[in-house]
Motif scaffolding. Structure first.
Motif, PDB file in Angstrom:
ATOM      1  N   ARG A  68      60.545  59.969  41.609  1.00 48.42           N
ATOM      2  CA  ARG A  68      59.553  59.342  40.716  1.00 48.42           C
ATOM      3  C   ARG A  68      58.992  58.075  41.346  1.00 48.42           C
ATOM      4  O   ARG A  68      57.793  57.789  41.241  1.00 48.42           O
ATOM      5  N   ALA A  98      59.732  52.124  37.928  1.00 48.94           N
ATOM      6  CA  ALA A  98      60.457  53.064  38.783  1.00 48.94           C
ATOM      7  C   ALA A  98      61.511  52.332  39.618  1.00 48.94           C
ATOM      8  O   ALA A  98      62.601  52.852  39.846  1.00 48.94           O
ATOM      9  N   GLU A 125      64.449  51.590  37.396  1.00 46.88           N
ATOM     10  CA  GLU A 125      65.224  52.787  37.083  1.00 46.88           C
ATOM     11  C   GLU A 125      66.337  53.000  38.101  1.00 46.88           C
ATOM     12  O   GLU A 125      67.380  53.565  37.780  1.00 46.88           O
ATOM     13  N   ARG A 131      66.126  62.328  41.788  1.00 48.17           N
ATOM     14  CA  ARG A 131      64.944  62.450  40.912  1.00 48.17           C
ATOM     15  C   ARG A 131      64.300  61.092  40.670  1.00 48.17           C
ATOM     16  O   ARG A 131      63.070  60.982  40.643  1.00 48.17           O
ATOM     17  N   ALA A 132      65.121  60.076  40.479  1.00 41.01           N
ATOM     18  CA  ALA A 132      64.586  58.726  40.264  1.00 41.01           C
ATOM     19  C   ALA A 132      63.841  58.248  41.507  1.00 41.01           C
ATOM     20  O   ALA A 132      62.763  57.645  41.404  1.00 41.01           O
ATOM     21  N   VAL A 171      56.371  59.026  43.892  1.00 40.59           N
ATOM     22  CA  VAL A 171      55.092  59.398  43.267  1.00 40.59           C
ATOM     23  C   VAL A 171      54.263  58.152  42.951  1.00 40.59           C
ATOM     24  O   VAL A 171      53.068  58.094  43.240  1.00 40.59           O
TER      25      VAL A 171
END
Length: 78
Positions: free
Chosen positions: A7, A74, A77, A3-4, A10
């Motif tokens: 992101r 991001a 993260e 998921r990271a 994106v």
């Protein structure tokens, strides 16, 4: 982790879209491909192998990350 990375993809896609028509678009496209490689590696539990001891910023390109500060949160993260 996936998921990271998603992101991150994106945010990088936004940077790539913003670069359309500019000389830097090829570099942004390469960065996007590198992000996708990270995602595939994570899905196959091979992220550590893909990274080869490098940081995410190094994989994306330190100078590219510096020129695109919107990706920094991001990157951090991960």
């Amino acid at each position: 982790m996936e998921r990271a990375i998603g992101r991150l993809i994106v945010v990088v896609q936004r940077e790539w879209t913003d670069a359309m028509g500019n000389p830097g678009v090829a570099v942004s496209e390469e960065v996007l491909h590198n992000c996708h490689a990270l995602l595939v590696a994570a899905k196959h539990d091979r992220l550590e192998h893909e990274m080869q001891g490098r940081s995410v910023a190094e994989i994306l390109g330190l100078s590219w990350v510096r020129l695109h500060p919107r990706v920094v949160p991001a990157v951090k993260e991960l």
